[in-house]
Design an enzyme around this catalytic site. Structure first.
Site, short mmCIF file in Angstrom:
data_model
loop_
_atom_site.label_atom_id
_atom_site.label_comp_id
_atom_site.label_asym_id
_atom_site.label_seq_id
_atom_site.Cartn_x
_atom_site.Cartn_y
_atom_site.Cartn_z
N HIS A 17 0.85 -1.15 0.01
CA HIS A 17 0.07 -0.18 -0.11
C HIS A 17 0.90 1.17 -0.01
CE1 HIS A 17 -3.12 -2.57 2.46
NE2 HIS A 17 -3.68 -2.36 1.30
N LYS A 41 -16.51 -6.53 8.10
CA LYS A 41 -15.38 -7.54 7.69
C LYS A 41 -14.63 -7.99 8.76
CE LYS A 41 -13.68 -6.43 3.04
NZ LYS A 41 -12.53 -5.94 2.31
N ARG A 90 -1.96 -6.25 -8.23
CA ARG A 90 -0.77 -7.19 -8.06
C ARG A 90 -0.46 -8.11 -9.09
NH1 ARG A 90 -3.02 -7.95 -2.25
NH2 ARG A 90 -4.63 -8.16 -3.64
N SER A 128 -2.92 -7.55 2.81
CA SER A 128 -3.26 -7.53 4.50
C SER A 128 -3.58 -8.79 4.98
CB SER A 128 -4.45 -6.52 4.79
OG SER A 128 -4.03 -5.32 4.30
O1 PNS Z 1 -9.11 -2.83 0.28
P1 PNS Z 1 -10.53 -3.32 -0.40
O2 PNS Z 1 -11.14 -4.03 0.78
O3 PNS Z 1 -10.28 -4.28 -1.58
O4 PNS Z 1 -11.17 -2.06 -0.69
C1 PNS Z 1 -12.34 -2.16 -1.20
C2 PNS Z 1 -13.01 -0.95 -1.27
C3 PNS Z 1 -13.11 0.18 -0.01
C4 PNS Z 1 -12.26 0.06 -2.37
C5 PNS Z 1 -14.53 -1.16 -2.01
O5 PNS Z 1 -14.99 -1.99 -1.30
C6 PNS Z 1 -15.34 0.29 -2.02
O6 PNS Z 1 -15.10 1.20 -2.55
N1 PNS Z 1 -16.45 0.25 -0.98
C7 PNS Z 1 -17.30 1.49 -0.75
C8 PNS Z 1 -18.79 1.20 -1.29
C9 PNS Z 1 -18.73 1.11 -2.68
O7 PNS Z 1 -18.61 2.21 -3.48
N2 PNS Z 1 -19.40 0.27 -3.55
C10 PNS Z 1 -19.52 0.26 -4.86
C11 PNS Z 1 -18.05 0.18 -5.56
S1 PNS Z 1 -18.18 -0.91 -6.85
#
Ligand code: PNS
Length: 162
Positions: A17, A41, A90, A128
């Protein structure tokens, strides 16, 4: 002013990150690291703890801000007047999920562009979830997370082998 948002769970921040944040600061005036408030989560660290770790690890990096958000990412971005989402990719396996999210976000907010950035090759396997699992089982992850995160993992999980 070019503002990018780097959203994620960051539970916890890894060197992968951090590498993406550093690279993004070379492209944008402001990089907002946005921690998703998603207790569903079962995170290891609370959102304020994750934010504090990111703040400490990005101390001295120009243009980095740390925020949290709930709800839709695009709504959070509207509030900031930001139109660029940064995500790290990645491996090819990340691509399908990332493509879906990027296209959904564009559907919800046509002004939003997602850019995918590649981490340094030594972090291409770092996640993570794996870092936490390996640490819990006594493996050495000291080269995969910043020192404040390692300390926080030790304090939270009480493993002393690394
Ligand atoms: O680190 P992660 O868990 O892969 O991140 C995922 C994240 C936070 C980028 C994604 O879950 C997100 O943007 N969630 C917010 C809710 C949202 O906007 N959902 C629709 C996006 S397609």
């Amino acid at each position: 002013m070019r503002i990018a948002v780097y959203p994620g769970s960051f539970d916890p921040l890894t060197n992968g990150h951090l590498d993406i944040i550093r690279r993004a600061t070379n492209l944008f005036d402001v990089v907002v690291v946005a921690v998703l408030e998603n207790e569903g989560k079962s995170p290891l660290f609370t959102v304020p703890e994750r934010m504090e770790l990111i703040l400490r690890c990005t101390d001295g990096m120009r243009g980095v801000e740390v925020r949290s958000f709930s709800g839709l990412l695009v709504d959070f971005m509207r509030g900031l007047d930001a139109t660029v989402v940064v995500r790290g990719i990645r491996a090819v396996s990340d691509y399908e999920y990332e493509l879906q999210m990027a296209l959904m976000n564009r559907e919800l907010h046509p002004g939003v562009e997602t850019i995918f950035m590649l981490p340094s090759v030594e972090y291409t396997f770092v996640a993570s979830r794996l870092v936490k699992e390996v640490f819990r089982l006594g493996g050495d992850i000291s080269h995969l997370v910043p020192p404040p995160v390692l300390d926080a993992l030790r304090a939270r999980l009480g493993v002393t082998t690394t």
